[in-house]
Scaffold this active site. Structure first.
Site, PDB file in Angstrom:
ATOM      1  N   MET A 155       0.832  -1.203   0.000  1.00  0.00           N
ATOM      2  CA  MET A 155       0.000   0.000   0.000  1.00  0.00           C
ATOM      3  C   MET A 155       0.871   1.260   0.000  1.00  0.00           C
ATOM      4  O   MET A 155       0.801   2.104   0.877  1.00  0.00           O
ATOM      5  CB  MET A 155      -0.965  -0.046   1.208  1.00  0.00           C
ATOM      6  CG  MET A 155      -2.120   0.938   1.204  1.00  0.00           C
ATOM      7  SD  MET A 155      -2.963   1.247  -0.353  1.00  0.00           S
ATOM      8  CE  MET A 155      -3.814  -0.305  -0.655  1.00  0.00           C
ATOM      9  N   GLY A 156       1.712   1.374  -1.031  1.00  0.00           N
ATOM     10  CA  GLY A 156       2.507   2.591  -1.230  1.00  0.00           C
ATOM     11  C   GLY A 156       1.712   3.582  -2.067  1.00  0.00           C
ATOM     12  O   GLY A 156       0.479   3.535  -2.109  1.00  0.00           O
ATOM     13  N   ARG A 157       2.425   4.444  -2.748  1.00  0.00           N
ATOM     14  CA  ARG A 157       1.742   5.482  -3.545  1.00  0.00           C
ATOM     15  C   ARG A 157       0.874   4.861  -4.629  1.00  0.00           C
ATOM     16  O   ARG A 157      -0.256   5.299  -4.859  1.00  0.00           O
ATOM     17  CB  ARG A 157       2.767   6.378  -4.236  1.00  0.00           C
ATOM     18  CG  ARG A 157       3.687   7.124  -3.303  1.00  0.00           C
ATOM     19  CD  ARG A 157       4.670   7.937  -4.148  1.00  0.00           C
ATOM     20  NE  ARG A 157       5.779   8.390  -3.354  1.00  0.00           N
ATOM     21  CZ  ARG A 157       6.854   7.661  -3.085  1.00  0.00           C
ATOM     22  NH1 ARG A 157       6.968   6.433  -3.575  1.00  0.00           N
ATOM     23  NH2 ARG A 157       7.816   8.140  -2.336  1.00  0.00           N
ATOM     24  N   ILE A 158       1.421   3.863  -5.318  1.00  0.00           N
ATOM     25  CA  ILE A 158       0.680   3.292  -6.444  1.00  0.00           C
ATOM     26  C   ILE A 158      -0.514   2.482  -5.936  1.00  0.00           C
ATOM     27  O   ILE A 158      -1.602   2.538  -6.502  1.00  0.00           O
ATOM     28  CB  ILE A 158       1.601   2.436  -7.354  1.00  0.00           C
ATOM     29  CG1 ILE A 158       2.792   3.274  -7.848  1.00  0.00           C
ATOM     30  CG2 ILE A 158       0.823   1.908  -8.558  1.00  0.00           C
ATOM     31  CD1 ILE A 158       3.886   2.470  -8.548  1.00  0.00           C
ATOM     32  N   THR A 236       2.114  -5.637 -11.695  1.00  0.00           N
ATOM     33  CA  THR A 236       2.734  -4.470 -12.339  1.00  0.00           C
ATOM     34  C   THR A 236       3.900  -3.986 -11.467  1.00  0.00           C
ATOM     35  O   THR A 236       4.282  -2.816 -11.538  1.00  0.00           O
ATOM     36  CB  THR A 236       1.712  -3.332 -12.554  1.00  0.00           C
ATOM     37  OG1 THR A 236       0.975  -3.120 -11.340  1.00  0.00           O
ATOM     38  CG2 THR A 236       0.742  -3.655 -13.667  1.00  0.00           C
ATOM     39  N   ARG A 238       7.233  -6.255  -9.903  1.00  0.00           N
ATOM     40  CA  ARG A 238       8.448  -6.881 -10.439  1.00  0.00           C
ATOM     41  C   ARG A 238       8.183  -8.369 -10.616  1.00  0.00           C
ATOM     42  O   ARG A 238       7.522  -9.003  -9.785  1.00  0.00           O
ATOM     43  CB  ARG A 238       9.634  -6.700  -9.479  1.00  0.00           C
ATOM     44  CG  ARG A 238      10.282  -5.317  -9.513  1.00  0.00           C
ATOM     45  CD  ARG A 238      11.000  -5.022 -10.840  1.00  0.00           C
ATOM     46  NE  ARG A 238      11.637  -3.719 -10.850  1.00  0.00           N
ATOM     47  CZ  ARG A 238      11.060  -2.573 -11.219  1.00  0.00           C
ATOM     48  NH1 ARG A 238       9.808  -2.573 -11.655  1.00  0.00           N
ATOM     49  NH2 ARG A 238      11.741  -1.440 -11.189  1.00  0.00           N
ATOM     50  N   GLU A 267      13.413 -10.426 -18.217  1.00  0.00           N
ATOM     51  CA  GLU A 267      12.887  -9.506 -19.240  1.00  0.00           C
ATOM     52  C   GLU A 267      13.962  -9.209 -20.272  1.00  0.00           C
ATOM     53  O   GLU A 267      15.106  -8.987 -19.893  1.00  0.00           O
ATOM     54  CB  GLU A 267      12.410  -8.208 -18.579  1.00  0.00           C
ATOM     55  CG  GLU A 267      11.226  -8.443 -17.657  1.00  0.00           C
ATOM     56  CD  GLU A 267      10.710  -7.179 -16.973  1.00  0.00           C
ATOM     57  OE1 GLU A 267      11.195  -6.074 -17.275  1.00  0.00           O
ATOM     58  OE2 GLU A 267       9.826  -7.301 -16.120  1.00  0.00           O
ATOM     59  N   HIS A 286       6.482  -4.438 -19.926  1.00  0.00           N
ATOM     60  CA  HIS A 286       6.910  -3.529 -18.856  1.00  0.00           C
ATOM     61  C   HIS A 286       6.680  -2.054 -19.237  1.00  0.00           C
ATOM     62  O   HIS A 286       7.627  -1.265 -19.352  1.00  0.00           O
ATOM     63  CB  HIS A 286       8.392  -3.782 -18.503  1.00  0.00           C
ATOM     64  CG  HIS A 286       8.757  -3.324 -17.122  1.00  0.00           C
ATOM     65  ND1 HIS A 286       9.713  -3.944 -16.344  1.00  0.00           N
ATOM     66  CD2 HIS A 286       8.299  -2.298 -16.368  1.00  0.00           C
ATOM     67  CE1 HIS A 286       9.825  -3.312 -15.179  1.00  0.00           C
ATOM     68  NE2 HIS A 286       8.974  -2.295 -15.169  1.00  0.00           N
TER      69      HIS A 286
END
Ligand code: GLV
Ligand code: GLV
Length: 322
Positions: A155-158, A236, A238, A267, A286
């Site tokens: 639950m960070g900014r994104i 979305t 890693r 990747e 990505h």
């Protein structure tokens, strides 16, 4: 003598131009090909500042080679490609680009939720392949997003930006985070629960946590068993957070309904990967932060971090580690 900067990929000219007054700049001129490791190791020898991307592994070997290095500026919010603790030990500042890509990445995360739930890519291929013969009651039926339960891990900014979007779809929002965030819970009306409960209850599980070795394969065979058979996994963050082999088996065996992936364990993903053979997987190269405006802002911050430090000031967005 002017300080020396190396840039590991072709960046927009307007950003490049900001450096030329204050520094001698060298740049790997390719846009689509990463700088080979041997060249990177050569180029860093005499530099004061490095602007790099998540495609470069900035490990002990690179940092040791760069004896004059003062700052490693990563043009990404994630920094798992850099050995930050070794950099710190050597007195090298590491910076990232938080904040500016939050909304853009949340947009893409929501797009993957919709694409997987409503089978958008599969349906588009169905039409283009000439399979659309008639309208039919249960043809290409998917799952509802409106009113469903979304579990956000990280639950960070994104994560918060995704929760705001989900509110508009009247979703029931659960979250799991290392530290509980009471203020955010109150503001957004979201519910904290433990990891297992989140997996059991969610219709969509969205991964939005930073990668470190502690969360390697956080989602694997056992977690897929806990999740609903009708659940959708969205990554979305890693690739290393998900065990891709276990993911393939879970999707193949009907233990999971679909997956939307913007990131992979390796990747670019190997085109032979069995994940690419499944119709219920939406895969993207990505592109979470890939809007024109956001990528320009990321390059701008990455450049300003270097400029500030080489002028003897403080970086704008240093990576802080314990
Ligand atoms: C992209 O994945 C980033 O970390 O900015
Ligand atoms: C990344 O910026 C995050 O805090 O989610």
């Amino acid at each position: 003598m002017k300080p020396k900067i190396y840039i590991t990929r072709k960046i927009p000219q307007v950003i490049y131009d900001q450096f030329t007054e204050i520094a001698d700049v060298r740049m790997w001129e390719e846009a689509e090909i990463p700088v080979p490791r041997e060249i990177l190791l050569q180029e860093v020898r005499a530099i004061d500042g490095l602007l790099c991307l998540l495609t470069e592994t900035i490990d002990e070997e690179v940092i040791r080679q760069a004896t004059k290095l003062k700052i490693i500026s990563n043009m990404a919010v994630g920094f798992n490609n850099i050995d930050v603790s070794f950099a710190k030990k050597q007195g090298v500042i590491v910076t990232n680009t938080p904040g500016v890509l939050t909304e853009t990445t949340a947009d893409l995360t929501f797009a993957l939720m919709m694409a997987t739930a409503r089978r958008i890519v599969e349906a588009s291929d169905y039409l283009r392949n000439g399979e659309w013969k008639t309208w039919s009651p249960m043809q290409l039926t998917g799952r509802d997003i409106y009113g469903a339960t979304l579990g956000i891990i990280g639950m960070g900014r994104i994560g918060q930006a995704l929760a705001r979007r989900a509110k508009g779809f009247k979703m029931n929002i659960l979250y799991y985070n290392r530290a509980r965030k009471l203020e955010v819970e109150k503001e957004l009306g979201i519910e904290y629960c433990d990891f297992e409960t989140l997996l059991r209850r969610s219709d969509f599980v969205s991964l939005l946590l930073p990668y470190s070795s502690e969360v390697h394969h956080l989602i694997g065979e056992n977690e897929f068993k806990l999740m609903k058979e009708t659940a959708i996994l969205i990554n979305t963050a890693r690739g290393g957070i998900v065990d891709e082999t276990a993911l393939y088996h879970a999707l193949k065996n009907g233990e999971l309904w679909a997956a939307g992936l913007d990131v992979f364990e390796s990747e670019p993903i190997d085109l032979e990967s069995p994940l690419l053979s499944l119709p219920n997987v939406v895969t993207l190269p990505h592109i979470g932060s890939a809007s024109e405006a956001t990528r320009l802002k990321m390059a701008e911050i990455a450049a300003n971090n270097i400029i500030q430090v080489l002028k003897g000031g403080q970086p704008l967005t240093p990576v802080k580690i314990k």
